[in-house]
Design an enzyme around this catalytic site. Structure first.
Site, PDB file in Angstrom:
ATOM      1  N   THR A 196       0.825  -1.222   0.000  1.00 32.87           N
ATOM      2  CA  THR A 196       0.000   0.000   0.000  1.00 32.87           C
ATOM      3  C   THR A 196       0.856   1.267   0.000  1.00 32.87           C
ATOM      4  O   THR A 196       0.424   2.294  -0.499  1.00 32.87           O
ATOM      5  CB  THR A 196      -0.998   0.004   1.173  1.00 32.87           C
ATOM      6  OG1 THR A 196      -0.293   0.116   2.416  1.00 32.87           O
ATOM      7  CG2 THR A 196      -1.833  -1.266   1.185  1.00 32.87           C
ATOM      8  N   LEU A 242      -2.998   4.775  -0.706  1.00 31.66           N
ATOM      9  CA  LEU A 242      -4.392   4.308  -0.728  1.00 31.66           C
ATOM     10  C   LEU A 242      -4.406   2.837  -0.315  1.00 31.66           C
ATOM     11  O   LEU A 242      -4.472   1.935  -1.151  1.00 31.66           O
ATOM     12  CB  LEU A 242      -4.995   4.494  -2.118  1.00 31.66           C
ATOM     13  CG  LEU A 242      -5.597   5.875  -2.372  1.00 31.66           C
ATOM     14  CD1 LEU A 242      -6.348   5.908  -3.697  1.00 31.66           C
ATOM     15  CD2 LEU A 242      -6.534   6.307  -1.242  1.00 31.66           C
ATOM     16  N   HIS A 243      -4.368   2.642   1.001  1.00 29.44           N
ATOM     17  CA  HIS A 243      -4.250   1.274   1.526  1.00 29.44           C
ATOM     18  C   HIS A 243      -5.406   0.366   1.080  1.00 29.44           C
ATOM     19  O   HIS A 243      -5.210  -0.635   0.401  1.00 29.44           O
ATOM     20  CB  HIS A 243      -4.267   1.303   3.060  1.00 29.44           C
ATOM     21  CG  HIS A 243      -3.250   2.169   3.710  1.00 29.44           C
ATOM     22  ND1 HIS A 243      -1.932   1.811   3.808  1.00 29.44           N
ATOM     23  CD2 HIS A 243      -3.357   3.375   4.321  1.00 29.44           C
ATOM     24  CE1 HIS A 243      -1.264   2.754   4.466  1.00 29.44           C
ATOM     25  NE2 HIS A 243      -2.108   3.716   4.782  1.00 29.44           N
ATOM     26  N   ASP A 244      -6.594   0.709   1.557  1.00 34.61           N
ATOM     27  CA  ASP A 244      -7.708  -0.237   1.445  1.00 34.61           C
ATOM     28  C   ASP A 244      -8.182  -0.514   0.014  1.00 34.61           C
ATOM     29  O   ASP A 244      -8.635  -1.634  -0.274  1.00 34.61           O
ATOM     30  CB  ASP A 244      -8.881   0.239   2.316  1.00 34.61           C
ATOM     31  CG  ASP A 244      -8.514   0.225   3.802  1.00 34.61           C
ATOM     32  OD1 ASP A 244      -7.601  -0.533   4.175  1.00 34.61           O
ATOM     33  OD2 ASP A 244      -9.144   0.964   4.575  1.00 34.61           O
TER      34      ASP A 244
END
Ligand code: BDR
Ligand code: CA
Length: 313
Positions: A196, A242-244
């Site tokens: 991420t 933008l991890h998720d």
């Protein structure tokens, strides 16, 4: 191929919001059966509210949203307002949701939904602490073998940690829950910080969201504007990770990600390294592999997909 049936378990969170928007914009790939909120980035009352704000922003008010566990299995809740702001979705100005919160508890929804479908047809997508999923597994062990896959955001190996020197936020908040999930024998795909932190919203990428000119495009640009100040300051990076959305992007374009099928265990007893994900990346332990631990992403492909799909909303 028929779209994959998924349940998104989440603690929105600006990056959770983008992950949800991507899924809702991609009905040919994923069928979002429900969104289950968990306490994490902000307390449960806010995550349950934010999930509905995001559905309304997407114009998808028919997606049921459920509130789940308001605290980790065995410890006090740690939140992340320092990253996400007081509301969890600071940045754009978004109205309070009109759509109702479902009365059923999120854990009961997960259990009931997995039981009601054929084995191997429901994918769980946790984007926050794993409390709801672990509680469902504890309460209804029969559902564990029925789950098709868990694709989750959490943990780190090379990047080590973001909330402590050795732990990533989602795992740190509820390490006991994460331990249950990683020991469950379900087919698990992990999007750790190693991936991420390569999915950075640089200025041109954020400009592309804004240039969509739609309420969704502008809101996503404003959310990442807010969210990025923290990571830019902390890491000196070019923008917010933008991890998720890596989780929902994986369901649509798995080819964008590469990783290794390895053993991953969660530290639950050491104060010093609590919540650390010990990934046997170099396969030095002989411990059996239990997760596909991702290590790299085609960032341009990822942002291309995101922009193209968000344009549909
Ligand atoms: C994770 O923690 C949260 O702050 C984000 O929403 C993401 O799920 C990153 O460590
Ligand atoms: Ca999250």
């Amino acid at each position: 191929m028929a779209p994959r049936k998924i349940i998104i378990d989440t603690d929105p969170g600006q990056d959770d919001a983008v992950a949800i928007l991507l899924a809702l914009a991609s009905p040919e790939d994923v069928d979002v059966l429900g969104i289950t909120a968990v306490a994490g980035n902000v307390p449960l009352e806010l995550t349950a509210k934010n999930a509905r704000i995001v559905c309304e922003l997407a114009g998808k008010t028919d997606v049921p949203v459920f509130a789940g566990c308001d605290r980790p299995l065995g410890r006090d809740l740690v939140t992340a307002e320092h990253v996400h702001g007081k509301t969890g979705l600071d940045g754009p100005s978004l109205s309070d949701p009109q759509m109702p919160l479902q009365e059923q508890h999120a854990v009961d929804f997960i259990i009931e939904t997995v039981r009601a479908h054929d084995t191997g047809t429901i994918t769980l997508c946790p984007l926050g602490p794993l409390t709801n999923v672990a509680t469902a597994f504890q309460r209804a062990p029969d559902i564990v073998e029925k789950v098709q896959q868990i694709v989750l955001m959490g943990g780190a190996y090379f990047e080590v940690g973001n909330i402590t020197p050795t732990a990533e936020f989602n795992i740190y908040v509820d390490p006991e829950a994460a331990d249950i999930v990683f020991k469950s024998d379900v087919d698990i795909v992990v999007m750790p910080l190693d991936v991420t932190h390569k999915a950075l919203v640089t200025k041109p990428r954020n400009d592309a969201f804004r240039a969509l000119g739609t309420p969704v495009g502008v809101a996503v640009a404003e959310m990442t504007d807010f969210f990025e100040r923290f990571d830019k300051e902390k890491y000196g990076s070019a923008g917010a990770p933008l991890h998720d959305p890596c989780v929902t992007a994986y369901l649509i374009r798995p080819d964008l990600f590469t990783g290794r099928h390895v053993n991953v265990e969660v530290e639950t007893s050491s104060d010093l390294t609590m919540g650390m994900t010990v990934a046997d990346w170099w396969r030095v332990t002989g411990r059996p592999a239990n997760a596909m631990f991702m290590g790299d992403v085609d960032a341009d492909g990822f942002f291309g997909l995101l922009t193209e799909r968000l344009a549909r909303l």
